[in-house]
Design a protein around this motif. Sequence first.
Motif: not given
Length: 514
Positions: A264-278
């Motif tokens: 659903q997301l392009a994590l390799s490009k859009d992930a940033r420090v501070g993002d969270t997951f559950e």
Amino acid sequence: MKKTISYIIIIYLILIVAGCKCKSQPEYQIIDGNRVKIEKKSNELIDKFTLAKNADLFAEISSRNFINTSDILDIIGSKIGEKATDSESNFLFKATLDTREIQEAKVDLFNAKYDIRKSKLDSVSYQVEVKKPILKGGSVYQVLSDLGMEAKHIGFYAWKLGEYIDATSIDVGDTLFVDYYLDSLKVKKFNKFSYKNDKISVHEFFIRGERELEYNLITHPFQLVETFFTGEVTKDFNSMDRAMASLGISSFVRQQANDAIESQLALSKDARVGDTFELLVQEKLVNGEVEPQGKVLYAAYSGKRTGSKSAYRFVDDNDASAFNGMYTETGKGLVQGNIRTPLNLMHITSPYGYRIHPILGRRILHQGMDLRGSTGTPVFAVTSGTVIKATNSGDGYGNDVRIRHDNGMVTQYAHLHRINTRKGRYVSKGQVIGTVGSTGRSTGPHLHFGVMLNGKWVNPRTNLKMVAANKLEGERKTMFLKQVEDLKGRLALGKQSYYAKLDNNTGETSEVQR
């Protein structure tokens, strides 16, 4: 007085002689110039020894001073024995002292472990139990062949095994347990083989008569537990995968979570420090230990650049259902594509690759994969295309449908009971083109599904990303929405438990974390 002294001396001598007979006397044997100690215990000899890496196993065993070492070598066999010296090997022989005949033998090789006993039925046969791992590049076929099973039986039993378990569940590293009886004519009569790919289930297959297999499943007690995880992408753990690893989440579970979010997301490009997951993960506990192959029930990711995405697991009525998997909250499939599964239940009885054919009894390339199905089960076109064959050509495939698709790929659907299309017709993805059967060279009802790319048959599992549906509909969607509501309740409980433990550990409540 002299008589008394004489009696005392005689009694003393008798005791000395008796004591000598009671003690176990060591025996020594010269092997390769070395003086080797062999233990004696009443009428039993115990010979325990180790062979170094690259030693000549056959010569070393033959040199032991026993009358039936050739039988032990026959049991080990050349296929296993020649490779056994890649590592150190350990042996324990128990033999009768007077006859020097081995009654029990424990053989520990890096590629097989044997427990050998003389049969109680006669004086010349053996009962053998073997533990044989599937090594890199190996298979069930290879293991049974190495142990001396006839090719015609290997093909049949390995195929029959797939009727009860998904053949792809047996992998490199798994261990097969095989029992057989070596008779007086040195003929191996196989009784049982079994395997376990975890600490919970043992799959047993008993050979009953000529080419008959009886299946038994042993399930050990286990406890299902659900655990809530939450984490954050940081400078030190600068991806969702690394952050999950820092929480002790297994690679198997991480892969599921990564697939659910990255679809659903392009994590390799859009992930940033501070993002969270559950995550909400279901695992099995056996004797207090967690089995490594857990299931992600819920996954969510939130970030300033990515926004928020989540996924929920759908569990259909059958474990082999192709609809099982992760979906968005509304039932949209996370893997979107033009390729559908040919059956609704995807239980592989025989995978693509070289195998011993269950009927021909010789090693040939299986140019597709066999899927379990009862006669009359609908077979679907995996994507749209033109039918280029819809007939029985007498080539062993029986009723056979082949479809050429827009990208040049050809798919094959063989051994059909009934053909529901004809040559030249254009069919749509998901259209029923026939039903499962057992026509042609077949051992029972199943679907042979093949994929040809650039004129060559390839592995369907690794070359196609197949899904049952791009979205859930009808009864399955109703089931899924109920499961989502149930998961939300369990998720709330998981969070409550997680933060309660966190509060107890820190001694204070962090509203920011919540």
